[in-house]
Design a protein around this motif. Structure first.
Motif, PDB file in Angstrom:
ATOM      1  N   TYR A 670       0.043  23.311 -32.377  1.00  0.00           N
ATOM      2  CA  TYR A 670      -0.993  22.266 -32.369  1.00  0.00           C
ATOM      3  C   TYR A 670      -0.852  21.434 -31.089  1.00  0.00           C
ATOM      4  N   ASP A 671      -1.898  21.559 -30.223  1.00  0.00           N
ATOM      5  CA  ASP A 671      -1.893  20.810 -28.967  1.00  0.00           C
ATOM      6  C   ASP A 671      -3.156  19.982 -28.777  1.00  0.00           C
ATOM      7  N   SER A 672      -4.171  20.243 -29.541  1.00  0.00           N
ATOM      8  CA  SER A 672      -5.453  19.564 -29.320  1.00  0.00           C
ATOM      9  C   SER A 672      -6.228  19.540 -30.628  1.00  0.00           C
ATOM     10  N   ARG A 674      -9.420  19.904 -30.675  1.00  0.00           N
ATOM     11  CA  ARG A 674     -10.689  20.571 -30.410  1.00  0.00           C
ATOM     12  C   ARG A 674     -10.716  21.974 -31.038  1.00  0.00           C
ATOM     13  N   LEU A 676     -12.796  24.625 -30.317  1.00  0.00           N
ATOM     14  CA  LEU A 676     -12.941  25.757 -29.407  1.00  0.00           C
ATOM     15  C   LEU A 676     -11.657  26.049 -28.636  1.00  0.00           C
ATOM     16  N   TYR A 677     -10.752  25.078 -28.567  1.00  0.00           N
ATOM     17  CA  TYR A 677      -9.482  25.310 -27.891  1.00  0.00           C
ATOM     18  C   TYR A 677      -8.708  26.448 -28.569  1.00  0.00           C
ATOM     19  N   TYR A 678      -8.726  26.453 -29.886  1.00  0.00           N
ATOM     20  CA  TYR A 678      -7.960  27.462 -30.634  1.00  0.00           C
ATOM     21  C   TYR A 678      -8.709  28.792 -30.705  1.00  0.00           C
ATOM     22  N   SER A 680     -10.445  29.892 -28.167  1.00  0.00           N
ATOM     23  CA  SER A 680     -10.110  30.463 -26.858  1.00  0.00           C
ATOM     24  C   SER A 680      -8.682  30.989 -26.852  1.00  0.00           C
ATOM     25  N   ALA A 681      -7.746  30.282 -27.530  1.00  0.00           N
ATOM     26  CA  ALA A 681      -6.354  30.732 -27.569  1.00  0.00           C
ATOM     27  C   ALA A 681      -6.210  32.052 -28.312  1.00  0.00           C
ATOM     28  N   LYS A 717     -12.932  18.469 -36.619  1.00  0.00           N
ATOM     29  CA  LYS A 717     -11.685  18.132 -35.958  1.00  0.00           C
ATOM     30  C   LYS A 717     -10.544  18.967 -36.533  1.00  0.00           C
TER      31      LYS A 717
END
Length: 761
Positions: A670-672, A674, A676-678, A680-681, A717
């Motif tokens: 867990y870094d953000s 957002r 779409l961040y995950y 993309s990851a 979120k």
């Protein structure tokens, strides 16, 4: 004598039993020759025959081929005994080795034959071989190859052992040859004694005695021909009887006869044997002696009759020419207990069709059944010829004999009179009259027993019913339910009190609200109009000791009593709490409004490794979506618990899991927050993935999906411990956008542009 095969088989049985082996899998093959010899020596003292031991081994699990293998191995040991075991290790068994009829496959059980007597030849292991340990019968007829032991003892001592020559001569030292062919043992003894008187004068004076016995007997070749199961030549001991060879033949085949088995000698029929004499009475009416080259012939049967129905031994029997139906019944063991003996049903074989005959009992001794007849004896009828039935309010109800002139009053006297609860005004008789119609005959017991009316003559199968008072009215009852030990219905008796009913129900339970006992009573409303209230409700305070007092409440028929439970005297239920909690376990609810927060406090609170935000609640096996704690750990809502709920506090994990139609499903740190961040990851969404249908599942059980406003997507979120799911496209999602949808989107876009232009002005 008991044969060595029997000893060996018994030894094998004992060995497999002692060693715990499975005889079906071993078959005696693991035993050495020395072990077989030891088993034989130990088994010599046994009284079991080879047949008994064979049956035991078959029950133990040995197959027919395995038992046969052991027998053949014994035969090989017999042939090499002088080399393998040394002299004297096994007694003389030359006769056993000579009689090779037993070295055949041990027969397995056969199916029962429909023909009487055929099953006699189907018992596995039976052979009816003679007993070689007994003394040779004095009427045994000597012949070539018989071995004689001649013992001279007394004033002179000598012993002779020689065989009779093919010419019938027996050599005697100092006395020459003596011909013994065709003589019995007794006759041969006299002839040898006379012949030896020349060499031993002491025989005449009685100072020397002569004893003659038979050692190894000769073998006879007997030929079985005709309708036999196993025709051919058999080699048997000269001591073997006619019935021994019959059994070795396997009995007659399907078309063979048991009533006229022929013994043929020198091309002549010298004896005809009826085997039924032996089967029916166990008698051997002829002393049949077998000789070498004899033939036993099974002819084709002449007459067979099928006997069925109510006889003790139904089967297909073979009859001789002059035997009658009465003889056939005797062969069948006689009638069964419930057989109809006054007649028989016979089905005959006609030239073109079958036909039926009825034969009366007086003709049984004269009727000669024909070949192929089927004779059937039925059962007697289940009805009675002299029965009357009395039931109801009499001292001894039941079935009675209908004697001549029996009347109703006499029948009641036979039953020891009437009971105290009899209803005297009416009774009735069920009768089937001479025309076969049913009728009911009523009577008045008052007038009948007082002699004021005519008595009623009874007939066969009359059924007399004497009524009891209770049979003409409902027996009132009471019911009680609730907090008593044995709730249920009870018979009402006048004068019953409420305390009596509670006592009959076992008394109060520990949680009974005895101060609020409810009595529900039907109102006796005789009005012809429809009433609204049908039951009167009364609440009564009952002493727990059920003491007698003047205030006891009297019950009435059909009352329904309810003993309620104390309002607050009960457990609310249990809650299971597990996970990162200081004192996990099963906790009893303390209050009706106890919440998750309250129970967590009772359990010592969450451990430093637990996650407030990810707390999980389960109800009826399903996870409940909760939002009890905020991101900062403060309470958002009060979640009330129900009995059997479960609480699980997971560890505080700072990871996010991405599943579904993405290129690389994985767990990401867990870094953000957002969404779409995950995505993309995880490598992005696959071609068959549908991002706009994706949703997030929080660890507390709450799910949120992506929301839309016009062309804009609003992503939820992401929190630690969340799970993101991207579903695949459905076939219905792959359809192209139509012209109508394009026109609608164009109109909306034009309106937005115009609105922006107006706002700028």
């Amino acid at each position: 004598m008991i044969k060595i095969a029997g000893y060996l088989l018994l030894g094998l049985f004992l060995c497999t039993t002692v060693l715990g082996q499975n005889p079906a899998s071993k078959g005696g093959q693991n035993l050495s020759d020395q072990q077989l010899l030891l088993i034989y020596q130990q088994a010599e003292s046994s009284g079991l025959t080879e047949t008994d031991i064979t049956n035991l081994l078959q029950k133990k699990g040995l197959s027919s081929s395995e038992i046969t293998s052991v027998k053949r191995r014994l035969s090989q040991l017999q042939n090499s005994q002088s080399k393998s075991f040394g002299r004297g290790s096994i007694k003389d068994t030359s006769e056993f080795g000579r009689d090779t009829s037993w070295i055949t496959l041990v027969p397995g059980p056969k199916k029962n034959s429909p023909y009487y007597g055929f099953d006699f030849f189907s018992t596995p292991g039976q052979s009816f071989l003679p007993d070689f340990r007994i003394a040779t019968p004095k009427n045994y007829v000597l012949g070539a190859d018989d071995e004689l032991f001649v013992t001279v003892t007394g004033q002179n001592e000598t012993a002779l052992q020689e065989k009779i020559t093919p010419e019938g001569n027996y050599p005697l030292p100092h006395a020459g040859m003596v011909n013994l062919m065709g003589l019995t043992v007794e006759q041969a003894t006299l002839r040898i004694r006379d012949k030896l008187k020349i060499a031993y004068p002491g025989i005449s004076s009685g100072k020397t005695q002569v004893f003659v016995s038979v050692g190894n007997t000769r073998s006879n070749n007997i030929y079985i021909i005709g309708e036999a199961i196993k025709p051919g030549r058999v080699v048997v001991s000269s001591l073997a009887s006619f019935f021994t060879v019959l059994y070795l033949s396997g009995g007659p085949s399907e078309n063979g006869s048991l009533r006229k088995i022929e013994l043929i000698r020198n091309n002549k029929v010298i004896e005809t044997v009826d085997f039924y004499t032996f089967l029916q009475r166990g008698l051997i009416d002829k002393n049949i002696r077998l000789e070498d080259q004899d033939m036993i012939r099974f002819p084709v049967y002449d007459k067979r009759v099928n006997l069925s129905g109510e006889v003790k031994r139904p089967s297909i029997y073979e009859l001789q020419e002059r035997e009658t139906l009465l003889d056939l019944i005797a062969y069948g063991g006689g009638w069964a207990d419930d057989a109809y003996r006054s007649g028989a049903k016979i089905t005959e074989m006609g030239a073109k069709e079958r036909k039926v005959k009825d034969i009366l009992a007086e003709d049984f001794n004269n009727y000669l059944p024909k070949n192929g007849d089927s004779i059937y004896f039925g059962k007697i009828l289940s009805r009675f010829e002299n029965r009357v039935i009395l039931n109801g309010a009499v001292n001894r109800p039941g079935t009675f004999e209908l004697t001549k002139g029996l009347t109703l009053k006499q029948l009641i006297q036979k039953a020891d009179g009437l009971r105290e609860d009899v209803f005297l005004n009416r009774g009735y008789i069920n009768r089937i009259n001479h025309e076969g119609d049913r009728e009911l005959i009523p009577f008045d017991l008052n007038r009948l027993m007082a002699g004021q009316g005519p008595d009623i003559l009874l007939f066969r199968e009359d059924s007399v019913s004497v009524l009891a008072k209770d049979s003409l009215k409902d027996i009132p009852s009471l019911s009680i339910s609730g907090s008593v030990r044995s709730p249920g219905s009870f018979s009402y008796r006048p004068g019953m009190k409420l305390e009596d009913l509670i006592a009959m129900a076992g008394g109060f339970t520990i949680n009974a609200a005895n101060h609020r006992v409810e009595v529900n009573r039907l109102k006796k409303n005789r009005a012809d109009t429809l009433a609204n209230q049908l039951v009167d409700l009364m609440v009564i305070n009952v002493d727990t000791a059920l003491q007698n007092s003047a205030l006891q409440f009297e019950l009435q028929p059909m009352d329904y009593v309810v003993v309620p439970q104390l309002l607050n005297y009960r457990l609310l239920g249990n809650i299971k709490i597990r996970g990162e909690i200081l004192y996990p376990g099963d906790y009893t609810l303390e209050r009706r409004d106890e919440s998750v927060q309250d129970l967590l406090n009772r359990a010592g609170g969450i451990s430093p490794f637990g996650s407030f935000n990810n707390l999980q609640v389960y109800r009826n096996g399903l996870r409940v979506g909760t939002n009890i704690f905020s991101e900062t750990g403060h309470t958002n809502e009060k979640f009330l618990l129900l009995p059997d709920d479960s609480i699980f506090v997971p560890k505080n994990e700072s990871f996010v899991q991405v599943n579904g139609a993405v290129f690389n499903q994985q767990i990401v740190s867990y870094d953000s927050p957002r969404f779409l961040y995950y995505i993309s990851a995880a490598g992005g969404v696959k071609e068959n993935g549908r991002l706009k249908r994706a949703y997030i599942q929080y660890s507390n059980g709450i799910n949120k999906k992506i929301s839309h406003f016009l062309f804009f997507r609003i992503y939820p979120k992401v929190l630690p411990g969340s799970k993101i799911i991207v579903p695949e496209k459905l076939p219905s999602d792959k359809s192209m956008i139509g012209l109508g949808e394009i026109s609608a989107f164009t109109g909306i876009f034009t309106a937005l542009v115009a609105l922006i232009s107006v706002l700028k002005l």
